[in-house]
Design a protein around this motif. Sequence first.
Motif, PDB file in Angstrom:
ATOM      1  N   VAL A  28      27.233  14.405 -66.534  1.00 50.02           N
ATOM      2  CA  VAL A  28      26.965  15.424 -65.515  1.00 50.02           C
ATOM      3  C   VAL A  28      25.501  15.344 -65.115  1.00 50.02           C
ATOM      4  CG1 VAL A  28      28.748  16.984 -66.401  1.00 50.02           C
ATOM      5  CG2 VAL A  28      26.374  17.268 -67.159  1.00 50.02           C
ATOM      6  N   TYR A  81      32.983  16.175 -69.208  1.00 55.72           N
ATOM      7  CA  TYR A  81      32.906  14.968 -68.393  1.00 55.72           C
ATOM      8  C   TYR A  81      32.238  13.840 -69.159  1.00 55.72           C
ATOM      9  CZ  TYR A  81      34.082  18.181 -64.649  1.00 55.72           C
ATOM     10  OH  TYR A  81      34.725  19.112 -63.867  1.00 55.72           O
ATOM     11  N   VAL A 117      29.175  15.025 -60.908  1.00 54.53           N
ATOM     12  CA  VAL A 117      29.698  14.713 -62.240  1.00 54.53           C
ATOM     13  C   VAL A 117      30.493  13.409 -62.176  1.00 54.53           C
ATOM     14  CG1 VAL A 117      29.843  17.160 -62.881  1.00 54.53           C
ATOM     15  CG2 VAL A 117      31.848  16.013 -61.912  1.00 54.53           C
ATOM     16  N   TRP A 141      30.062  15.707 -71.931  1.00 54.46           N
ATOM     17  CA  TRP A 141      28.983  16.322 -71.162  1.00 54.46           C
ATOM     18  C   TRP A 141      29.532  17.535 -70.416  1.00 54.46           C
ATOM     19  CZ3 TRP A 141      24.078  13.732 -69.622  1.00 54.46           C
ATOM     20  CH2 TRP A 141      23.844  12.555 -70.341  1.00 54.46           C
ATOM     21  N   ALA A 155      22.575  21.055 -68.405  1.00 56.15           N
ATOM     22  CA  ALA A 155      23.454  19.990 -68.875  1.00 56.15           C
ATOM     23  C   ALA A 155      23.223  19.765 -70.363  1.00 56.15           C
ATOM     24  CB  ALA A 155      23.186  18.708 -68.101  1.00 56.15           C
ATOM     25  N   CYS A 173      26.890  20.410 -58.306  1.00 58.15           N
ATOM     26  CA  CYS A 173      26.449  19.387 -59.248  1.00 58.15           C
ATOM     27  C   CYS A 173      27.358  18.169 -59.190  1.00 58.15           C
ATOM     28  CB  CYS A 173      26.442  19.943 -60.671  1.00 58.15           C
ATOM     29  SG  CYS A 173      25.770  18.793 -61.891  1.00 58.15           S
ATOM     30  N   HIS A 208      28.015  21.836 -68.848  1.00 58.62           N
ATOM     31  CA  HIS A 208      26.893  22.741 -68.625  1.00 58.62           C
ATOM     32  C   HIS A 208      27.079  24.029 -69.419  1.00 58.62           C
ATOM     33  CE1 HIS A 208      26.598  20.152 -65.022  1.00 58.62           C
ATOM     34  NE2 HIS A 208      25.303  20.381 -65.121  1.00 58.62           N
TER      35      HIS A 208
END
Length: 233
Positions: free
Chosen positions: A99, A96, A109, A81, A74, A107, A83
């Motif tokens: 996360v 997002y 979020v 946000w 992350a 994951c 990955h």
Amino acid sequence: MKWEDIKVSRSNTYFLFEGEQVFDRQFIEVLKFHSPGIAPVKDDTGSYHIDVMGNQLYFDRYTRTFGFYCNRAAVVQNKNWFHITEKGEKAYSDSYQWVGNYQENLCTVRDFNNRYFHINQNGSKNYSEYYVYAGDYKDGIACVKLSSGFYRHIDSYGAFLNEKEFLDLGIFHKNFATAKDQQGWHHIDRTGKAIYENRYAVVEPFYNGFALVTTHDDQKSVINEKGELILKV
């Protein structure tokens, strides 16, 4: 030098190997190494990741970086946000409001409408529903909060595990989960059934057959998986 043996200093500003500082430098902040041997760091240029030799993995800099889980980390870029992969590439196109970390390749979020859900490693939504809150998966099960205010368990496909709803809910550990109803906290099995009749102000997960609980008058005790009182502590 194995990454598992590299430790974070008490000041969280440098790394130690066998008690000695490594990489010949200090940072503003460091977090511990995760598999396959990558750690998040922050210096005057920003936040990024380094390998087990102390070398940066990529040239990009972020507002904040976190550890790698399931080959994804992350990161925060301003208010976005998302990955990245171990190559430092964005893992998917979306961003997002927040996360989490990947657990079991899924994951949780939160989007910019404050809706929670889970995504897979490609960034695709794992099911159609949105929730008020969604926690991490553990052993294929996660806790979610519905718009009604109740909590339920879902499986890795997003289907409800059982028909029970609770005021609050924990993850499963040793085949039992903590749950709260109108009378208080207790433990349930995978069908959502309480495994004993008593209710408590606080309960901890079972640890090798026993759990610490606190009654509504603040008495701490240890119970077994039948709900029987073993001793007061």
